[in-house]
Design an enzyme around this catalytic site. Structure first.
Site, short mmCIF file in Angstrom:
data_model
loop_
_atom_site.label_atom_id
_atom_site.label_comp_id
_atom_site.label_asym_id
_atom_site.label_seq_id
_atom_site.Cartn_x
_atom_site.Cartn_y
_atom_site.Cartn_z
N LEU A 92 0.95 -1.19 -0.03
CA LEU A 92 0.09 -0.08 0.19
C LEU A 92 0.89 1.32 -0.06
CD1 LEU A 92 -2.62 -0.78 2.55
CD2 LEU A 92 -3.13 -0.28 0.32
N ASP A 93 0.24 2.26 -0.66
CA ASP A 93 1.26 3.64 -0.66
C ASP A 93 1.48 3.98 0.79
OD1 ASP A 93 1.47 3.45 -3.48
OD2 ASP A 93 -0.43 4.75 -3.65
#
Length: 311
Positions: free
Chosen positions: A46-47
């Site tokens: 995930l960012d």
């Protein structure tokens, strides 16, 4: 003599609710350290801006991590209309600002309809995909842009949750490899005003949802590590929790022995072909098999039984 692995043998899956501003790998390493685990891996980054469902696989469970990487994901995102950024999210520099046109729910639904189903998506330069061994985001930070091939994605569901200008909240159920930042930017382009992601939360990854997750605990000393470890151990899920989408087969003792030795076995009756979960007659999960057209079952991905017995 083989070198002894550091850490304790630990097998299972843990779903962590990733906090904002942490990388997925940093969360993984912190949890791995807290549990003193020998082997661990996450199942799709995930960012840093994003929060939510981050399944971590430990020990023998890492053998099935690819299934989670390939699974559908669900997100809830808040888009900011009228502004585009270098990274397509709030972490980037502003590129352009445009007035947001008057948009009715009908207008928005009409545009969203264009983004449901099978699509082609060009990955952002600010992604972890690699070009000749170098992550694209590293090239982007050097001001280098390279050509990227469009990838096939599927937007299974795209739901309008709320629109309070300039904020647009969406729920997205999508295939692997979908970049929500790109999706939001493309929607903004069709709306004629541009857009970027303000917030992003993953609410589901394969069979796991936020209801399965444990809050991430950071710590700075040994007592904090021990407290975090106790909390994490309470939420460790069994290895087969990541493969519940497949039907199960209970093997008798003879067939269990044959499967463990890599042999194909005949079991009847079997309803359909495809992957199946394999269990001993004592309900111990031993891995995945595949039902063939002739009704036989062959081993596909098996657990190291000796590693499990060593726990």
């Amino acid at each position: 003599m083989a070198r002894r692995k550091k850490g304790a043998p630990l097998n299972g899956v843990m779903v962590v609710d990733k906090p904002q501003d942490w990388t997925s790998n940093a969360v993984l390493q912190k949890v791995k350290y807290a549990l003193n685990a020998q082997k661990a891996g996450h199942t799709g980054a995930l960012d840093p801006l994003a929060t939510g469902v981050l399944p971590l696989c430990f020990g023998e469970a890492t053998k099935f991590s690819q299934l989670l990487l390939d699974s559908d994901k669900e997100y809830v995102t808040c888009a900011y209309l009228g502004r585009t950024t270098t990274t397509s999210d709030a972490d980037g520099d502003i590129i352009a600002e445009s007035p947001v046109p008057g948009l009715s729910v009908s207008d928005l639904e009409s545009v969203l309809g264009k983004f449901r189903g099978n699509l082609k998506q060009i990955p952002s330069m600010y992604s972890a995909l690699k070009h000749k061994g170098t992550p694209l985001y590293k090239l982007a930070r050097q001001g280098i842009e390279v050509e990227r091939e469009a990838r096939d994605i599927i937007i299974h569901e795209l739901e309008l949750l709320d629109y309070t200008p300039p904020f647009l909240r969406l729920r997205v159920l999508c295939s692997k490899g979908t970049y929500i930042r790109n999706l939001v930017e493309d929607i903004g382009q069709v709306l004629g005003c541009g857009a970027h992601v303000m917030e992003l939360r993953r609410t589901r990854c394969g069979p796991f949802s936020l209801a399965d997750s444990v809050e991430f605990v950071s710590f700075a000393d040994e007592s904090g590590r021990q407290a975090a470890a106790e909390k994490y151990k309470e939420r460790l899920l069994p290895i087969d929790s990541s493969v519940q989408q497949f039907s199960e087969i209970i093997l008798d003792e003879a067939n269990t022995g044959s499967i463990i030795q890599g042999q194909t076995v005949k079991i009847s009756p079997l309803s359909s072909e495809g992957k199946v979960r394999l269990y001993t007659n004592r309900r111990h999960f031993i891995g995945l098999g595949e039902v063939m057209s002739d009704g036989t079952v062959k081993p596909v991905r098996l657990l190291n039984v000796s590693a499990l017995s060593a726990e």
